[in-house]
Design a protein around this motif. Sequence first.
Motif, short mmCIF file in Angstrom:
data_model
loop_
_atom_site.label_atom_id
_atom_site.label_comp_id
_atom_site.label_asym_id
_atom_site.label_seq_id
_atom_site.Cartn_x
_atom_site.Cartn_y
_atom_site.Cartn_z
N ARG A 1 0.87 -1.18 0.00
CA ARG A 1 0.00 0.00 0.00
C ARG A 1 0.90 1.22 0.00
O ARG A 1 1.83 1.30 0.79
CB ARG A 1 -0.83 0.06 1.29
CG ARG A 1 -2.09 -0.75 1.30
CD ARG A 1 -3.28 -0.11 0.63
NE ARG A 1 -3.43 1.32 0.84
CZ ARG A 1 -4.24 2.08 0.12
NH1 ARG A 1 -4.96 1.56 -0.84
NH2 ARG A 1 -4.35 3.36 0.35
N VAL A 2 0.68 2.12 -0.94
CA VAL A 2 1.48 3.34 -0.96
C VAL A 2 0.53 4.52 -1.12
O VAL A 2 -0.32 4.52 -2.01
CB VAL A 2 2.50 3.31 -2.13
CG1 VAL A 2 3.24 4.64 -2.22
CG2 VAL A 2 3.51 2.17 -1.94
N ASP A 3 0.68 5.52 -0.26
CA ASP A 3 -0.17 6.71 -0.32
C ASP A 3 -0.02 7.40 -1.68
O ASP A 3 1.10 7.60 -2.16
CB ASP A 3 0.22 7.67 0.81
CG ASP A 3 -0.75 8.83 0.91
OD1 ASP A 3 -1.74 8.69 1.63
OD2 ASP A 3 -0.52 9.85 0.23
N THR B 1 9.03 6.55 0.64
CA THR B 1 10.23 6.35 -0.17
C THR B 1 10.81 4.94 -0.03
O THR B 1 11.34 4.38 -0.98
CB THR B 1 11.34 7.38 0.16
OG1 THR B 1 11.40 7.52 1.57
CG2 THR B 1 11.06 8.72 -0.46
N GLY B 2 10.68 4.37 1.18
CA GLY B 2 11.19 3.00 1.40
C GLY B 2 10.48 2.01 0.49
O GLY B 2 11.11 1.18 -0.18
N ALA C 1 11.08 -0.25 -6.93
CA ALA C 1 12.04 0.10 -7.99
C ALA C 1 13.11 -0.98 -8.13
O ALA C 1 13.61 -1.23 -9.23
CB ALA C 1 12.68 1.46 -7.69
N ASN C 2 13.46 -1.61 -7.00
CA ASN C 2 14.43 -2.72 -7.05
C ASN C 2 13.95 -3.85 -7.94
O ASN C 2 14.72 -4.46 -8.67
CB ASN C 2 14.70 -3.27 -5.65
CG ASN C 2 15.79 -2.47 -4.96
OD1 ASN C 2 16.64 -1.87 -5.63
ND2 ASN C 2 15.76 -2.45 -3.64
N PHE C 3 12.65 -4.13 -7.85
CA PHE C 3 12.09 -5.17 -8.72
C PHE C 3 12.30 -4.81 -10.18
O PHE C 3 12.68 -5.63 -11.00
CB PHE C 3 10.58 -5.36 -8.45
CG PHE C 3 10.27 -6.19 -7.24
CD1 PHE C 3 10.48 -7.56 -7.26
CD2 PHE C 3 9.77 -5.60 -6.09
CE1 PHE C 3 10.18 -8.34 -6.14
CE2 PHE C 3 9.47 -6.37 -4.96
CZ PHE C 3 9.68 -7.74 -4.99
N ILE D 1 9.54 5.78 -11.26
CA ILE D 1 10.40 5.90 -12.45
C ILE D 1 11.76 6.51 -12.06
O ILE D 1 12.81 6.04 -12.48
CB ILE D 1 9.73 6.75 -13.56
CG1 ILE D 1 8.35 6.19 -13.92
CG2 ILE D 1 10.63 6.81 -14.81
CD1 ILE D 1 7.44 7.18 -14.67
N LYS D 2 11.68 7.54 -11.23
CA LYS D 2 12.92 8.20 -10.77
C LYS D 2 13.79 7.22 -10.01
O LYS D 2 14.99 7.09 -10.27
CB LYS D 2 12.57 9.37 -9.85
CG LYS D 2 12.96 10.71 -10.44
CD LYS D 2 12.73 11.82 -9.44
CE LYS D 2 11.96 12.92 -10.16
NZ LYS D 2 11.28 13.84 -9.27
N SER D 3 13.19 6.54 -9.07
CA SER D 3 13.93 5.63 -8.20
C SER D 3 14.50 4.46 -9.00
O SER D 3 15.60 3.99 -8.71
CB SER D 3 13.00 5.15 -7.08
OG SER D 3 13.62 4.18 -6.31
#
Length: 359
Positions: free
Chosen positions: A10-12, A18-19, A25-27, A136-138
């Motif tokens: 779940r991400v707001d 950021t975590g 993004a690692n995936f 995308i940035k991360s």
Amino acid sequence: MREIETSIMRVDATKPDTGRISEAANFIRRGGVVVFPTDTVYGIGANAFDDAACRRIFEIKGRPADNPLIVHVHSVEQASELAHIDGKYLKKIRRIWPSPITFIAKAKAKFPASVTAGLGTVAIRMPAHPVALALIKSAGVPIAAPSANPSQKPTATTGLQSIRYFDGKADCIIDSGSSFFGIESTIIDLRTFTVLRPGPFTPEEIEKAFSIKPRVGRVASGTASARGAVISPGTKYRHYAPETPMFIFEGEERQLKNIVEGINAAFAIIGSSELCSRSERLGYSTISLGSRKDIYGIAKNLYSAIILLDSLKVKFGIVEAFDESGIGLAIMNRLRKASSNKSFSTKKGLLKLLSEQSL
Ligand code: TXA
Ligand code: MG
């Protein structure tokens, strides 16, 4: 297809953690497939330079290989590294991005064939969604992502719908609730300034932003289907369709009661709250898209309503036709595809459609 363990987070939507974003993004960096929210609809994405990862998207969706993907970027600078965008357009794009509009231009970077279908062009967009932009940035790479739906099915516009479609298939799903617009981005080919797919960024708004009136073909409105060699391969496929046959009602609203009178097969009416409340009083099943005074609200609810139709276990759906100005053009384009362009305005017309479907 082998089921995998999907990491669901779940991400707001407005203040992304950021975590969690860097975990997702690692995936992407490791060649995984991530389902994520955008301003328009959910997307199912991978590193745009990783052919194997992008091919997995096709496999998961059951998508025809000749249908290229949209590449998502976090800035105009990143876009201009990837595509040859004319300087005169770049200035205007800088003013309107991020927003629900995709540009097709000659590719500059060397993308795998899975992304561009070997067309030599690339579709690029910068989504106006904090989670998508942060991802995308991360990731540090552009993300190729088609809409999050099994091929031909209505697109997921919520995290929950994305989970229903892709749990056990994608490596990661980011659930940020509802997308903002609920309908895929507008696609414009910059080489000919033609709208290939209408979306939330309307032709009227394009004309205002660029001081050029875009061409809008019959394929874009959905009244003609593209076959064989086409500019935008996606336009030739059936799309967004429920299992239940759905017909567009283009007649006069006050005639609808007489038209459906005596029809034996169970049906449901999908339409504005105005039409639905009248229909409910007559005892019909309805799925409301919200008030017709809020046409953006209608767009936002459209795919969930089409998905809901299948769960009602009716024999067919009747969907209200909307005015084709503004975002109405995109709504009617999706409805025409979802209904295989079948519409009626009289009882005779409806009976003909029903007998064609053996109903
Ligand atoms: O709102 C959206 O655009 C969503 C979100 C996830 O960004 N994405 C989306 O992707 O709708 P998709 O794959 O469902 O639709 C992309 C369309 C397809 O019709 C495809 O044929 C067309 O864009 N397309 C992609 N690259 C193209 C290219 N180089 N030339 C012409 N058409 C292209
Ligand atoms: Mg799609």
